[in-house]
Scaffold this motif. Structure first.
Motif, PDB file in Angstrom:
ATOM      1  N   GLY A 267       0.810  -1.212   0.000  1.00 26.52           N
ATOM      2  CA  GLY A 267       0.000   0.000   0.000  1.00 26.52           C
ATOM      3  C   GLY A 267       0.842   1.261   0.000  1.00 26.52           C
ATOM      4  O   GLY A 267       0.326   2.366   0.179  1.00 26.52           O
ATOM      5  N   SER A 268       2.152   1.119  -0.199  1.00 25.64           N
ATOM      6  CA  SER A 268       3.062   2.267  -0.135  1.00 25.64           C
ATOM      7  C   SER A 268       3.664   2.542  -1.505  1.00 25.64           C
ATOM      8  O   SER A 268       4.503   1.772  -1.989  1.00 25.64           O
ATOM      9  CB  SER A 268       4.178   2.001   0.879  1.00 25.64           C
ATOM     10  N   ILE A 269       3.257   3.638  -2.126  1.00 20.00           N
ATOM     11  CA  ILE A 269       3.819   3.994  -3.420  1.00 20.00           C
ATOM     12  C   ILE A 269       5.263   4.457  -3.260  1.00 20.00           C
ATOM     13  O   ILE A 269       6.091   4.303  -4.175  1.00 20.00           O
ATOM     14  CB  ILE A 269       2.963   5.099  -4.103  1.00 20.00           C
ATOM     15  N   ALA A 270       5.601   4.999  -2.072  1.00 20.83           N
ATOM     16  CA  ALA A 270       6.989   5.413  -1.817  1.00 20.83           C
ATOM     17  C   ALA A 270       7.917   4.205  -1.803  1.00 20.83           C
ATOM     18  O   ALA A 270       9.047   4.277  -2.300  1.00 20.83           O
ATOM     19  CB  ALA A 270       7.064   6.153  -0.483  1.00 20.83           C
ATOM     20  N   LYS A 271       7.447   3.106  -1.262  1.00 12.99           N
ATOM     21  CA  LYS A 271       8.251   1.885  -1.229  1.00 12.99           C
ATOM     22  C   LYS A 271       8.485   1.363  -2.640  1.00 12.99           C
ATOM     23  O   LYS A 271       9.591   0.927  -2.980  1.00 12.99           O
ATOM     24  CB  LYS A 271       7.559   0.817  -0.380  1.00 12.99           C
ATOM     25  N   VAL A 272       7.447   1.426  -3.466  1.00  9.33           N
ATOM     26  CA  VAL A 272       7.582   0.983  -4.856  1.00  9.33           C
ATOM     27  C   VAL A 272       8.577   1.867  -5.590  1.00  9.33           C
ATOM     28  O   VAL A 272       9.431   1.387  -6.344  1.00  9.33           O
ATOM     29  CB  VAL A 272       6.215   0.997  -5.573  1.00  9.33           C
ATOM     30  N   CYS A 273       8.478   3.166  -5.369  1.00 10.35           N
ATOM     31  CA  CYS A 273       9.381   4.130  -6.001  1.00 10.35           C
ATOM     32  C   CYS A 273      10.830   3.821  -5.643  1.00 10.35           C
ATOM     33  O   CYS A 273      11.714   3.825  -6.508  1.00 10.35           O
ATOM     34  CB  CYS A 273       9.008   5.549  -5.570  1.00 10.35           C
ATOM     35  N   ASP A 274      11.066   3.530  -4.376  1.00  4.11           N
ATOM     36  CA  ASP A 274      12.424   3.235  -3.912  1.00  4.11           C
ATOM     37  C   ASP A 274      12.945   1.943  -4.520  1.00  4.11           C
ATOM     38  O   ASP A 274      14.094   1.871  -4.972  1.00  4.11           O
ATOM     39  CB  ASP A 274      12.433   3.138  -2.389  1.00  4.11           C
ATOM     40  N   ARG A 275      12.118   0.906  -4.569  1.00  6.24           N
ATOM     41  CA  ARG A 275      12.559  -0.385  -5.086  1.00  6.24           C
ATOM     42  C   ARG A 275      12.832  -0.342  -6.594  1.00  6.24           C
ATOM     43  O   ARG A 275      13.689  -1.049  -7.107  1.00  6.24           O
ATOM     44  CB  ARG A 275      11.511  -1.459  -4.776  1.00  6.24           C
ATOM     45  N   LEU A 276      12.098   0.510  -7.313  1.00  5.44           N
ATOM     46  CA  LEU A 276      12.291   0.629  -8.754  1.00  5.44           C
ATOM     47  C   LEU A 276      13.435   1.575  -9.114  1.00  5.44           C
ATOM     48  O   LEU A 276      13.916   1.577 -10.240  1.00  5.44           O
ATOM     49  CB  LEU A 276      11.005   1.103  -9.435  1.00  5.44           C
ATOM     50  N   GLY A 277      13.840   2.414  -8.156  1.00  7.91           N
ATOM     51  CA  GLY A 277      14.913   3.367  -8.420  1.00  7.91           C
ATOM     52  C   GLY A 277      14.471   4.587  -9.181  1.00  7.91           C
ATOM     53  O   GLY A 277      15.273   5.244  -9.846  1.00  7.91           O
TER      54      GLY A 277
END
Length: 333
Positions: A267-277
């Motif tokens: 549920g965290s778009i920030a986490k997705v952003c970080d993992r994708l770079g």
């Protein structure tokens, strides 16, 4: 004879004779000094040489202007390159010009803009679609479309699981350093905004080593470029997608699938952003719209007569009511 070394006109005269060919040589040395991978440097230089062949290697860099970019865009159009490919080339040339300006070789940058393109919606594979693709890797060999050994089929299927579970781009497991169970993705190169570490489990780390060894043996055996051999992973996948009769599926959609699964789980778009770079979370927000994308696909299935009705469910407060209204407005039953 005395020379005024602080004479601005003399400095300008010196820079006027700095030619495109000399600039490309110096720029390649600059990229090498930044420890970029050889494949990355080769990609940049290929684009710049295409541009140089069109404008002329003996052109003075100060004379590069907007008209040259217009000619280059037309050159790309004649070769029927996609808009995304053209924009990739333009961005590489603009980066080169920025380096020239930072180096004091040119005074002003031409106001070059990329070609406007509609942002394509990401597409994720459902579990059913993904396993259908894997089954068709075996089927395409049976149809004699591709020559694959049993070992290669198993390796490719494990590789596709790996990409779906890590979100890595096609080339990343091969060109970046593996430190134990950590893959170090270098920043400020290709599409990576910053350095990040991708942590792998033991099986995934061993698979990266196995894939690298497999690709190297193919390069030694066939005498072709490593990039060509690695891209075979994508070509086999594309063939399997078509055999599975899944529309619009591409290898990069494995990365989209990773991002979607992670967003739904966290549920965290920030986490997705970080993992994708991603450098900007705006690039990542597209993965929050999959509810509407899934509904559009469901409506198409109903239109084809493969379903009788489309039912939507939303759980939560006032926002969930708005989601229901949107779904009904789109055509849900």
């Amino acid at each position: 004879m005395s020379i005024d070394w602080y004479n601005k006109s003399l400095t300008d005269t010196q820079y006027d004779y700095y030619q495109v060919g000399d600039a490309l040589h110096d720029y390649e040395q600059y990229l090498m000094s930044n420890m970029l991978k050889s494949d990355v440097i080769m990609g940049y230089m290929l684009i710049l040489r295409q541009f140089a062949e069109m404008v002329g290697y003996h052109l003075q860099v100060q004379q590069i202007n907007l008209q040259h970019f217009t000619q280059f865009k037309n050159w790309c159009k004649e070769r029927r390159l996609s808009l995304h490919t053209v924009n990739t080339k333009i961005r590489a040339i603009k980066t080169f010009l920025n380096w020239l300006k930072d180096s004091g070789r040119i005074q002003e940058l031409p106001n070059v803009k990329c070609i406007p393109t509609a942002q394509s919606k990401p597409r994720f594979f459902t579990n059913a679609e993904f396993y259908s693709i894997l089954r068709n890797v075996l089927k395409i060999r049976a149809s004699n479309k591709v020559e694959l050994s049993n070992y290669e089929i198993d390796l490719y299927k494990r590789a596709y699981h790996f990409y779906r579970d890590t979100g890595l781009r096609l080339m990343e497991p091969f060109i970046y350093e593996l430190q134990g169970n950590k893959l170090v993705i270098v920043g400020s190169s290709t599409k990576n905004a910053y350095q990040r570490n991708v942590y792998l489990n033991e099986d995934q780390s061993m698979l990266v080593i196995e894939l690298r060894d497999f690709m190297k043996k193919h390069v030694d055996k066939k005498g072709c470029a490593i990039g060509t051999v690695i891209k075979n992973l994508s070509r086999i996948f594309q063939t399997a997608v078509k055999a599975a009769e899944i529309p619009y599926g591409k290898f990069h959609n494995l990365r989209d699938t990773f991002a979607t699964r992670l967003y739904y789980a966290s549920g965290s778009i920030a986490k997705v952003c970080d993992r994708l770079g991603h450098s900007d979370i705006k690039m990542t927000r597209k993965y929050t719209h999959f509810d509407e994308i899934a509904l559009e696909e469901a409506l198409r299935i109903r239109e084809r007569g493969q379903a009788d009705e489309v039912v939507i469910i939303s759980i939560g407060g006032n926002e969930s009511q708005q989601q229901l209204r949107t779904g009904l407005a789109m055509g849900a039953d």
